[in-house]
Design an enzyme around this catalytic site. Sequence first.
Site, PDB file in Angstrom:
ATOM      1  N   ILE A  59       8.548   4.721   5.753  1.00 42.24           N
ATOM      2  CA  ILE A  59       7.117   4.511   5.499  1.00 42.24           C
ATOM      3  C   ILE A  59       6.788   3.182   5.015  1.00 42.24           C
ATOM      4  CG2 ILE A  59       4.762   4.978   6.049  1.00 42.24           C
ATOM      5  CD1 ILE A  59       5.791   7.517   7.617  1.00 42.24           C
ATOM      6  N   GLY A  62       6.503   3.574  -3.070  1.00 43.91           N
ATOM      7  CA  GLY A  62       5.816   3.414  -4.136  1.00 43.91           C
ATOM      8  C   GLY A  62       5.902   3.103  -5.893  1.00 43.91           C
ATOM      9  N   GLY A  63       5.815   2.824  -6.925  1.00 39.95           N
ATOM     10  CA  GLY A  63       5.969   3.412  -8.217  1.00 39.95           C
ATOM     11  C   GLY A  63       7.006   4.859  -8.573  1.00 39.95           C
ATOM     12  N   GLY A  65       8.368   6.813  -6.154  1.00 43.53           N
ATOM     13  CA  GLY A  65       9.296   7.621  -4.355  1.00 43.53           C
ATOM     14  C   GLY A  65       9.806   6.522  -3.662  1.00 43.53           C
ATOM     15  N   VAL A  67       8.137   6.924   1.289  1.00 42.11           N
ATOM     16  CA  VAL A  67       7.545   7.634   1.771  1.00 42.11           C
ATOM     17  C   VAL A  67       8.497   7.509   2.791  1.00 42.11           C
ATOM     18  CG1 VAL A  67       5.961   8.650   2.629  1.00 42.11           C
ATOM     19  CG2 VAL A  67       6.200   7.658   0.313  1.00 42.11           C
ATOM     20  N   ASP A 176      -6.709  10.507 -10.357  1.00 42.22           N
ATOM     21  CA  ASP A 176      -6.199   9.151  -9.652  1.00 42.22           C
ATOM     22  C   ASP A 176      -7.416   9.272  -9.002  1.00 42.22           C
ATOM     23  OD1 ASP A 176      -5.510   6.880 -10.385  1.00 42.22           O
ATOM     24  OD2 ASP A 176      -2.989   7.361  -9.397  1.00 42.22           O
TER      25      ASP A 176
END
Length: 948
Positions: A59, A62-63, A65, A67, A176
Amino acid sequence: MSSASAAPSLICPSCGTDCKPEHKYCPGCGFPMEKLHEQPDDPLVGCTLPGGHVVLELIDVGGMGRVYRAEQKMLGRTVAVKIIHPHLLGDETVEARFITEARAASQLNHPNSVGVIDFGKFEGRLYMVMEHLRGRDLATVAHEEGPLEMPRILDIMNQTLAALEEAHHVGIIHRDLKPENIVLSPLRSGGDFVKVLDFGLAKVLQVAQIATSRRITDPGMVCGTPEYMAPEQARGDDIDHRADLYACGVLLYELIAGQLPFEGGSPREVVLMHLSKMPPDLEQVAPHRKLDKAVIQVVQKALAKDPADRFQSASAFAEALNQAMRPAPKRRAPSQPSTRAGAKVACPGCDAMMPVGQKFCGECGTRMPGTVPPASETLRPPADRSSDEAAAKGASPTFPLPFVGREDELNTLLDLADRDDGLAAVTLVGHAGTGKTRLLEELEAQLLDGGHAIVWCRPDPWWVEKGYYALRNAVQALAGLPPDGGGPSLWPGASPETRAGLDAIFERQVDNKRNGRPKRRWSETPPLGPGEGSRRLLVAEALRWAIGRAHERLTEHEERGTVVLIIDDLHAIDGASCNAFADVVEDPPSLVPVMMVASHAPGFDPGWDRLERLDLKGLATNVAVRLLGVSGEQEEMRQAAEKEAAPSMAGPMGADQEGPGAKRVSPMYVEQLRRFSAEGGEDPPPKLADLIALRIERLGADARRVLQAIAVCGDATSQKQLETIAHEVKDPMGLVAELESDGFVTFEGGEVGTAHPLIRDVVLVSMPAAVKATLHSRALQAGFLDGVQQPLEAEAQHALVAGASFEALMLLERVAEQSRSRDDVAGSIKSLHQALELARLEMSRGVLDDPEAAVLMFSCKLGDALAAGGKPTDAEGVLTEALNLAGPTSPERSRLLASLANVARAAGRAEKAYRHLDEAVRIAEKVNHPNLLEMLERTRQLWIQGLP
């Protein structure tokens, strides 16, 4: 399983739309389909993670991992799997932070928080299983739709703050929070359903250290997004929950003003602004809002530099915001796409011609003109004038839905029941939700006036395959016995074998003094020895006697009907009961007209050789559309609904394939869809389990906790049990009434249970990991309430899920022994396999004092059970793997070799068997273990004599 890139068409992982290979973006939601082609050789696609999650498609990346979209294969439920990048695994800080994220987030049990279902390691990779979200993040919504209306902003903030309130209550700080970490799903009412995600930088306040005895986030380390960072966070100071409230203040300012309070040329510049500057005046930045002073004061308080000057809780923030902004959210008008066939319109981004009504361009992903996001693509009840009037009056659909589309199957069963020539055996086979139980209930209703004796048997209410539970209930009802079975005075015509079987089924104490042995319970005795017969044969004889008694009772009342034994969900019934049912089908009672009809899931072998089988499919699409409330006069609306029905209900849990292009819809999907629509849901997922999960996710926090407690306790949960397990809920029984109205639970005779086994299964697999462990721990501790002790099998499962490893191993061993005593080899294998897997897990966790010894012991027991169950290859594999773990000269190695010798001899490999036995004897002599040596020598002598 082939990867998505190899398929002629692709299913969008975001919305489920069937996309053509040439589509760069999904026409339904704008998802960049090219991402699925970027790494066609992804080794994780097609893998099955622990827990039965099959990885389907990538899908996002990202930084931290990747998804993936995955599917829980037992239920067909869609989940998201986050897998950490391999190049980060060497960094202990990253690995510890990932585990902390998973463990912390799995405590969250709020409708507006993304649930973490499972986490762990798979082939050296860290992974986390989460809810699969179907929506757009707040950043995307704000960009595509422009400034949001103030009531909608209030709604989004309320739900976000509610999620944070629960997280802060259990000691978790998000750290965050930003628009990209808030996902919105549309509601039919025009509102949004909010999910807060990505606790990747979360901090558990109660845990200051990890196994390496150092902080995960060292003092001075700055983590977060500069634009939303609280001043104390920017300085690298220790922070608390008020840092999240500052981020909420930034978010609120941005949504109102259409810009951030602080914007600079670099992250450092932005951070310095948070430390020293005041945000621009909202009245001047957003004059068009005509803001009330109270709203401006709320924003200013949330953005105070000193945490002591801010709101001190998320609930206080929400209360102040609601006081300042009173108007309720307005209904957003639904989209009105053109229905003219073949009409096309040019994409404003790339000029490509796209069909009218398509929401996103398939070439460049630009939103098409005339579409208001998000519209629905899947089957739902079309809104006619009468339904609008009913909705306005507060009316809701009537449940259960009418029984339709099953006339042929019902007539087949009725014809079998009318036979008077001995046994008629038939199984109904179908996926969960295809209406097996409903068909059996209709069968009972049709037979009631026919002079038949009708008896139901179902799985135990704990769903743990309690030994003899179903068989005991069947015998009791057929023979008209009291719950404890009564005694010989109530067993007319019972032979000695029948009486022994009844004693076993009802676990009566048996007098064995004539053999010089004390009384003991049947459930604790070993199997009968050679020449004495089999426990399985005795209990089957008891069932035949009970069927005969039912027929005698019919004739006493001058009835000439059939004895009908209905066994629902046979696949979930204990093995000992299943064996008895199969034995009676194979050798039925003579001169007794009896019908045995059982329902079970596909892939289950009931062991019935003499039977007819009915494969139950879903309803035809036109029948499903009628059930959804479409009248015959509305031909255009009917055709539109049928056109949407096929793609919306594809998949193993939503529909069955029956020939090329044929789709059949699960009746339960129709019911759940009607409920979902009545509750204001929009964009329902195409799979039944996903639809149920989505309804559960949107329950109120307390209602969901009550439903989870019921799923853990079982379908005979009392008020006292519920109040004990869900003790944080003030009025659980009040919420039971709400859940019953929503079709999630039933409440009869003072006992609460889930309304359908699939609902229970979805609740259990959707439950956050830490929440599930906590509830099972409470259930284990409760143990004995209302004078009823939960069965050993239930205690074992509670201990297993709760993480009480030592207690779970002891209980599983006892369950395996009880199964063996009932000649239920499959049940014994299942329990021993669970125990072995737990012992192997403990070798890496280090909770048990000697996990290696547990692994060796349960490997030996499981190997013996597999061999007894006719699975010598599996037995040899388990024993050989354990042999590699055992010491070169240890009693455990000698026992394993003895078990391997028995397996080899049973497989006809005599030379190998004697070689293993000789080695076992040599080791027993070397370690000076006389008892073990005596057992091995006795085995050798039996072999020489040709005895087993």
